[in-house]
Design a protein around this motif. Structure first.
Motif, PDB file in Angstrom:
ATOM      1  N   SER A  11       1.114  -1.326  -0.116  1.00 33.46           N
ATOM      2  CA  SER A  11       0.034   0.350   0.284  1.00 33.46           C
ATOM      3  C   SER A  11       1.118   1.425  -0.155  1.00 33.46           C
ATOM      4  O   SER A  11       1.915   1.765   0.335  1.00 33.46           O
ATOM      5  N   ASP A  12       0.274   2.465  -0.451  1.00 32.90           N
ATOM      6  CA  ASP A  12       0.995   3.730  -0.379  1.00 32.90           C
ATOM      7  C   ASP A  12       1.701   3.841   1.081  1.00 32.90           C
ATOM      8  O   ASP A  12       3.031   4.418   1.327  1.00 32.90           O
ATOM      9  N   GLU A  13       0.585   3.079   2.397  1.00 33.87           N
ATOM     10  CA  GLU A  13       1.568   3.983   3.209  1.00 33.87           C
ATOM     11  C   GLU A  13       2.251   2.629   3.573  1.00 33.87           C
ATOM     12  O   GLU A  13       3.926   3.259   4.381  1.00 33.87           O
ATOM     13  N   ASP A  14       2.396   1.687   3.696  1.00 34.66           N
ATOM     14  CA  ASP A  14       3.225   0.910   3.864  1.00 34.66           C
ATOM     15  C   ASP A  14       4.555   1.068   2.670  1.00 34.66           C
ATOM     16  O   ASP A  14       5.738   1.460   3.200  1.00 34.66           O
ATOM     17  N   LEU A  15       4.869   1.392   1.564  1.00 32.73           N
ATOM     18  CA  LEU A  15       5.570   2.023   0.391  1.00 32.73           C
ATOM     19  C   LEU A  15       6.225   2.963   1.452  1.00 32.73           C
ATOM     20  O   LEU A  15       7.761   3.054   1.519  1.00 32.73           O
ATOM     21  N   PHE A  16       6.115   4.391   2.186  1.00 34.75           N
ATOM     22  CA  PHE A  16       5.996   5.174   2.237  1.00 34.75           C
ATOM     23  C   PHE A  16       7.516   4.628   3.724  1.00 34.75           C
ATOM     24  O   PHE A  16       8.103   4.868   4.384  1.00 34.75           O
ATOM     25  N   ARG A  17       6.263   4.161   4.894  1.00 34.61           N
ATOM     26  CA  ARG A  17       7.139   3.423   6.009  1.00 34.61           C
ATOM     27  C   ARG A  17       8.238   2.530   5.022  1.00 34.61           C
ATOM     28  O   ARG A  17       9.656   2.770   6.214  1.00 34.61           O
ATOM     29  N   GLU A  18       8.006   1.891   4.484  1.00 30.87           N
ATOM     30  CA  GLU A  18       9.948   1.190   4.593  1.00 30.87           C
ATOM     31  C   GLU A  18      10.377   2.019   3.819  1.00 30.87           C
ATOM     32  O   GLU A  18      11.948   1.354   3.618  1.00 30.87           O
ATOM     33  N   LEU A  19      10.473   2.705   3.104  1.00 27.84           N
ATOM     34  CA  LEU A  19      11.358   3.981   1.979  1.00 27.84           C
ATOM     35  C   LEU A  19      12.184   4.898   3.630  1.00 27.84           C
ATOM     36  O   LEU A  19      13.113   4.632   3.327  1.00 27.84           O
ATOM     37  N   GLN A  20      11.244   5.260   4.737  1.00 28.92           N
ATOM     38  CA  GLN A  20      11.790   5.896   5.828  1.00 28.92           C
ATOM     39  C   GLN A  20      11.895   4.771   6.829  1.00 28.92           C
ATOM     40  O   GLN A  20      13.751   5.401   7.123  1.00 28.92           O
ATOM     41  N   HIS A  21      12.174   3.800   6.377  1.00 20.09           N
ATOM     42  CA  HIS A  21      12.746   2.834   6.637  1.00 20.09           C
ATOM     43  C   HIS A  21      14.353   2.486   6.855  1.00 20.09           C
ATOM     44  O   HIS A  21      15.251   2.951   7.481  1.00 20.09           O
ATOM     45  N   LEU A  22      14.419   2.366   5.452  1.00 18.67           N
ATOM     46  CA  LEU A  22      15.840   2.054   4.757  1.00 18.67           C
ATOM     47  C   LEU A  22      16.436   3.611   5.025  1.00 18.67           C
ATOM     48  O   LEU A  22      17.730   3.605   4.706  1.00 18.67           O
ATOM     49  N   HIS A  23      16.338   4.160   4.504  1.00 17.42           N
ATOM     50  CA  HIS A  23      16.981   5.497   4.799  1.00 17.42           C
ATOM     51  C   HIS A  23      17.844   6.224   6.162  1.00 17.42           C
ATOM     52  O   HIS A  23      18.609   6.791   5.900  1.00 17.42           O
ATOM     53  N   GLU A  24      16.870   5.807   7.296  1.00 11.96           N
ATOM     54  CA  GLU A  24      17.154   5.261   8.691  1.00 11.96           C
ATOM     55  C   GLU A  24      17.803   4.766   8.871  1.00 11.96           C
ATOM     56  O   GLU A  24      19.065   4.977  10.013  1.00 11.96           O
ATOM     57  N   THR A  25      18.054   3.837   8.842  1.00 14.35           N
ATOM     58  CA  THR A  25      19.125   2.788   8.734  1.00 14.35           C
ATOM     59  C   THR A  25      20.610   2.619   7.144  1.00 14.35           C
ATOM     60  O   THR A  25      21.008   1.744   7.574  1.00 14.35           O
ATOM     61  N   ARG A  26      20.110   3.281   6.146  1.00  9.50           N
ATOM     62  CA  ARG A  26      21.330   4.025   5.755  1.00  9.50           C
ATOM     63  C   ARG A  26      22.359   3.431   6.182  1.00  9.50           C
ATOM     64  O   ARG A  26      23.338   3.081   5.904  1.00  9.50           O
ATOM     65  N   THR A  27      23.609   4.627   6.798  1.00  5.70           N
ATOM     66  CA  THR A  27      24.268   4.816   7.587  1.00  5.70           C
ATOM     67  C   THR A  27      25.102   3.870   7.920  1.00  5.70           C
ATOM     68  O   THR A  27      25.766   3.338   8.148  1.00  5.70           O
ATOM     69  N   ASP A  28      23.833   3.150   8.866  1.00 10.06           N
ATOM     70  CA  ASP A  28      24.703   2.037   9.603  1.00 10.06           C
ATOM     71  C   ASP A  28      25.018   0.755   9.163  1.00 10.06           C
ATOM     72  O   ASP A  28      25.416   0.160   9.360  1.00 10.06           O
ATOM     73  N   THR A  29      24.102   0.596   7.743  1.00  8.18           N
ATOM     74  CA  THR A  29      24.506  -0.083   7.577  1.00  8.18           C
ATOM     75  C   THR A  29      25.838  -0.350   6.546  1.00  8.18           C
ATOM     76  O   THR A  29      26.419  -0.636   6.146  1.00  8.18           O
TER      77      THR A  29
END
Length: 74
Positions: A11-29
């Motif tokens: 869903s749009d909501e899930d897509l936005f949430r997944e994108l936000q999470h990936l951007h939040e975890t990028r530096t640590d990864t």
């Protein structure tokens, strides 16, 4: 390793949430993840961003984020 839900099925909501999470975890990864983890993080981010752009080709682009906007600020 799980590949995640097909972005087209989110869903749009899930897509936005997944994108936000990936951007939040990028530096640590990037700093601490294995080569495989970084490669998967990158490919998943690309999958989700491509789906976002497919859904929102006319997204709201901030004029200040364009080259001409940067010139006005400079």
């Amino acid at each position: 390793m799980t590949e995640g839900v097909d972005p087209r099925e989110l869903s749009d909501e899930d897509l936005f949430r997944e994108l936000q999470h990936l951007h939040e975890t990028r530096t640590d990864t990037l700093l601490h993840g294995s080569d495989d983890a970084l490669e998967r993080h990158t490919s998943r981010t690309q999958e989700l961003e491509e789906e976002y752009l497919r859904r929102y080709p006319e997204r709201d682009v901030d004029p200040d984020r364009l080259r001409s906007g940067a010139r006005r600020r400079g």
